[in-house]
Write an enzyme that holds these catalytic residues in place. Structure first.
Site, PDB file in Angstrom:
ATOM      1  N   TYR A  57       0.814  -1.213   0.000  1.00  0.00           N
ATOM      2  CA  TYR A  57       0.000   0.000   0.000  1.00  0.00           C
ATOM      3  C   TYR A  57       0.851   1.269   0.000  1.00  0.00           C
ATOM      4  CZ  TYR A  57      -4.359  -2.543   0.823  1.00  0.00           C
ATOM      5  OH  TYR A  57      -5.452  -3.356   0.704  1.00  0.00           O
TER       6      TYR A  57
ATOM      7  N   LYS B  20       3.174 -13.892   6.346  1.00  0.00           N
ATOM      8  CA  LYS B  20       3.521 -14.916   5.366  1.00  0.00           C
ATOM      9  C   LYS B  20       5.044 -15.048   5.325  1.00  0.00           C
ATOM     10  CE  LYS B  20       2.092 -17.862   2.197  1.00  0.00           C
ATOM     11  NZ  LYS B  20       1.412 -19.108   2.583  1.00  0.00           N
TER      12      LYS B  20
ATOM     13  N   ASP C 108      -2.307 -17.645   5.439  1.00  0.00           N
ATOM     14  CA  ASP C 108      -3.312 -18.502   4.816  1.00  0.00           C
ATOM     15  C   ASP C 108      -3.929 -19.452   5.832  1.00  0.00           C
ATOM     16  OD1 ASP C 108      -0.714 -19.558   4.856  1.00  0.00           O
ATOM     17  OD2 ASP C 108      -1.134 -20.989   3.275  1.00  0.00           O
TER      18      ASP C 108
ATOM     19  N   ASP D  82      -6.256  -6.249   5.450  1.00  0.00           N
ATOM     20  CA  ASP D  82      -7.406  -5.947   4.606  1.00  0.00           C
ATOM     21  C   ASP D  82      -8.191  -7.221   4.308  1.00  0.00           C
ATOM     22  OD1 ASP D  82      -9.054  -4.241   3.263  1.00  0.00           O
ATOM     23  OD2 ASP D  82      -7.655  -3.753   1.670  1.00  0.00           O
TER      24      ASP D  82
END
Length: 420
Positions: A159, A229, A283, A307
């Site tokens: 972002y 991640k 995930d 988000d």
């Protein structure tokens, strides 16, 4: 103070910082609060939220003096630009504000105005609580198990907007540098390519994680989960995880313990007065918020993960139409709903204003108006429990009455008057 095209209320008092502090507010009983209605359905839900928040303030012996600001379409009409300096400066000056959704084109046009406001005001923590309210239809069987609050880093990650467009000289320069100077010659396929950079800093990570841990301690929460991640992006998301554990282990003493310590030294027995810090792969976390919902409490994560995950959490408690949010910096906040501008419904007096109303509840909590904040939540929940809802909830309920946006706001105000 004066602004180019903003009318400052003649009555009301500005919110300030307490003397000698950098983040503690001095909130009068008659504050001036800036509001941006926003684009699309913002023109419907913004006034609805004003009406409800005014009623809750009055019911607890206070008065809000609204100051209308402009961004997006309304700013283009007044200033011929999307985000005028007037708007940014007014929020800086008054410290607490609320806004509706602002439209961002996909793939072309100007960058996100929501992101621009957060960066210009250094609102580094996007906070999204997700909790179930009685009467709301949900796609899961036990939505009441969801009571999480996501702390999403607001200024970094993808972002940050550091990217180069395919076909430009700039992207070819970056590609050549990455391949020839950095040894990544077997990574990028031939042909047109867009390239972006993902910055994750120690400074940005630690201040976000620190804020999440402080919240957990102050609100008697059990755990803070670092979501990342890092198994793939070891030097960005993996570093976020490592910096999070550094904060937990070096800055909080016995108030915070890690999950490893919990099991290796305490056989899983959590002290009553300590917060446990753990981490989960992103995930896997998206799966676990469905399968082990009640095991998670406060989450700290980066911009993109936050988000995705907060939207997934919102789906479990009835959708984004009731999902609140707010952006926090040091001594400053901007409340905003999670949902977008939905321009096809603009001006139809149709959509659900609950998300921005509950974002206003977060604003009240930040201002120290906890009685008004509780009144807002209780009145919204009572209204929904009575079967008085907007179309998005009515279509999934039996024997409910479908209300317009403005009618729902009036019903909530009625319940504020009854409950106060």
């Amino acid at each position: 103070m004066s602004y180019d095209k903003i009318d400052v209320p003649e009555d009301g008092t500005k919110i300030t910082l307490k003397a000698g502090t950098e983040d503690e507010l001095e909130v009068p009983d008659d504050p001036i609060i800036p509001i941006i209605y926003g684009d699309g359905v913002g023109t419907d839900v913004g006034p609805a939220a004003q009406q409800v928040l005014e009623a809750a303030a009055e019911a607890t012996g206070r008065e809000i003096n609204w100051m209308r600001l402009f961004a997006g379409e309304s700013a283009r009409e007044r200033y011929d630009e999307n985000l005028p300096e007037d708007t940014v400066q007014a929020i800086k000056d008054h410290r607490v504000a609320i806004k509706g959704p602002l439209t961002t084109p996909v793939g072309a046009g100007f960058r996100s105005l929501n992101v621009a406001l957060r960066k210009k005001l250094d609102l580094y923590a996007n906070v999204r609580p997700t909790y179930y309210m009685d009467g709301v239809p949900s796609p899961v069987s036990e939505p009441e198990q969801m009571d999480m609050i996501t702390f999403r880093e607001n200024t970094e990650d993808v972002y940050a907007g550091i990217e180069w467009e395919a076909g430009t000289d700039e992207v070819e320069q970056v590609k050549t540098f990455v391949e020839d100077e950095m040894g990544a010659d077997d990574v990028i396929h031939d042909g047109p390519v867009g390239i972006g950079v993902k910055p994750i800093t120690e400074f940005g990570s630690k201040r976000l994680i620190r804020r999440a841990i402080d919240y957990a301690l102050e609100h008697d929460r059990d755990s803070v989960t670092l979501v990342h991640k890092g198994n793939i992006m070891k030097f960005t998301e993996g570093q976020f995880r490592d910096w999070g554990y550094e904060v937990a282990e070096e800055e909080y003493g016995d108030e915070v313990i890690t999950e490893d310590t919990l099991w290796e030294e305490r056989d899983g027995e959590q002290p009553d007065d300590a917060v446990v810090v753990n981490d989960r792969i992103a995930d896997n976390m998206l799966q676990q918020i469905l399968t082990r919902t009640d095991q998670y409490d406060v989450v700290a994560t980066m911009n993109l993960n936050g988000d995705y995950m907060s939207d997934a959490c919102g789906a479990q408690i009835g959708g984004l139409g009731i999902a609140p949010g707010a952006n926090f910096g040091d001594g400053r906040m901007l409340a905003e709903p999670v949902h977008g501008s939905a321009p096809k419904y603009e001006g139809q007096d149709k959509v659900n204003p609950t998300a921005i109303i509950l974002s206003g509840r977060m604003m009240f909590e930040y201002m120290g108006w906890t009685d008004a904040a509780d009144l807002v939540r209780n009145a919204v929940e009572e209204t929904i429990s009575q079967g008085l809802v907007t179309y998005d909830l009515e279509r999934n309920l039996e024997d409910a009455e479908k209300l317009a946006t403005s009618e729902f706001a009036e019903a909530v105000v009625d319940n504020i008057e009854t409950l106060s």
